[in-house]
Design a protein around this motif. Structure first.
Motif, mmCIF file in Angstrom:
data_model
loop_
_atom_site.group_PDB
_atom_site.id
_atom_site.type_symbol
_atom_site.label_atom_id
_atom_site.label_comp_id
_atom_site.label_asym_id
_atom_site.label_seq_id
_atom_site.Cartn_x
_atom_site.Cartn_y
_atom_site.Cartn_z
ATOM 1 N N ARG A 226 -2.750 -1.453 -9.489
ATOM 2 C CA ARG A 226 -3.577 -2.326 -8.648
ATOM 3 C C ARG A 226 -5.046 -1.967 -8.807
ATOM 4 N N LEU B 80 0.628 2.083 -6.970
ATOM 5 C CA LEU B 80 -0.764 1.724 -6.732
ATOM 6 C C LEU B 80 -1.623 1.875 -7.986
ATOM 7 N N LYS C 153 -6.448 -2.664 -3.448
ATOM 8 C CA LYS C 153 -6.073 -1.558 -2.559
ATOM 9 C C LYS C 153 -6.942 -1.533 -1.310
ATOM 10 N N LYS D 56 0.824 -1.199 0.000
ATOM 11 C CA LYS D 56 0.000 0.000 0.000
ATOM 12 C C LYS D 56 0.869 1.264 0.000
#
Length: 97
Positions: free
Chosen positions: A67, A64, A72, A60
């Protein structure tokens, strides 16, 4: 007639009993050294009210964009730790419990 000897009585036994009593009182007043908390473990884990050990989910921090929203979202929740690792955390960070 001679007097019977008092073999069951010994000053050493009386002395050890007195010393043990004093040592026990001192142990209650001044508890022994407790283990220090490992700060690296204390920062990585947290303990719930019922005593469960939680950890953060990886993935995280960065990158990102590739993703999915589901990945997430699932990475934002804390995960519980297995019993073996929980035992290690309890031994290494007694101040958390």
């Amino acid at each position: 007639m001679c007097r019977p000897r008092m073999e069951s009585f010994s000053y050493y036994a009386l002395y050890t009993v007195l010393i043990d009593g004093i040592a026990e009182r001192l142990r209650l007043i001044y508890p022994m050294h407790t283990h220090k908390t490992r700060k690296s473990i204390a920062k990585r884990f947290k303990v719930t009210g019922r005593g469960k050990v939680l950890r953060r989910s990886p993935g995280k921090r960065h990158l990102l964009r590739k993703r999915t929203t589901k990945q997430k979202r699932r990475a934002s929740h804390d995960k519980s730790v297995s019993k073996g690792i929980s035992k290690v955390v309890r031994m290494s960070a007694p101040g958390m419990f």
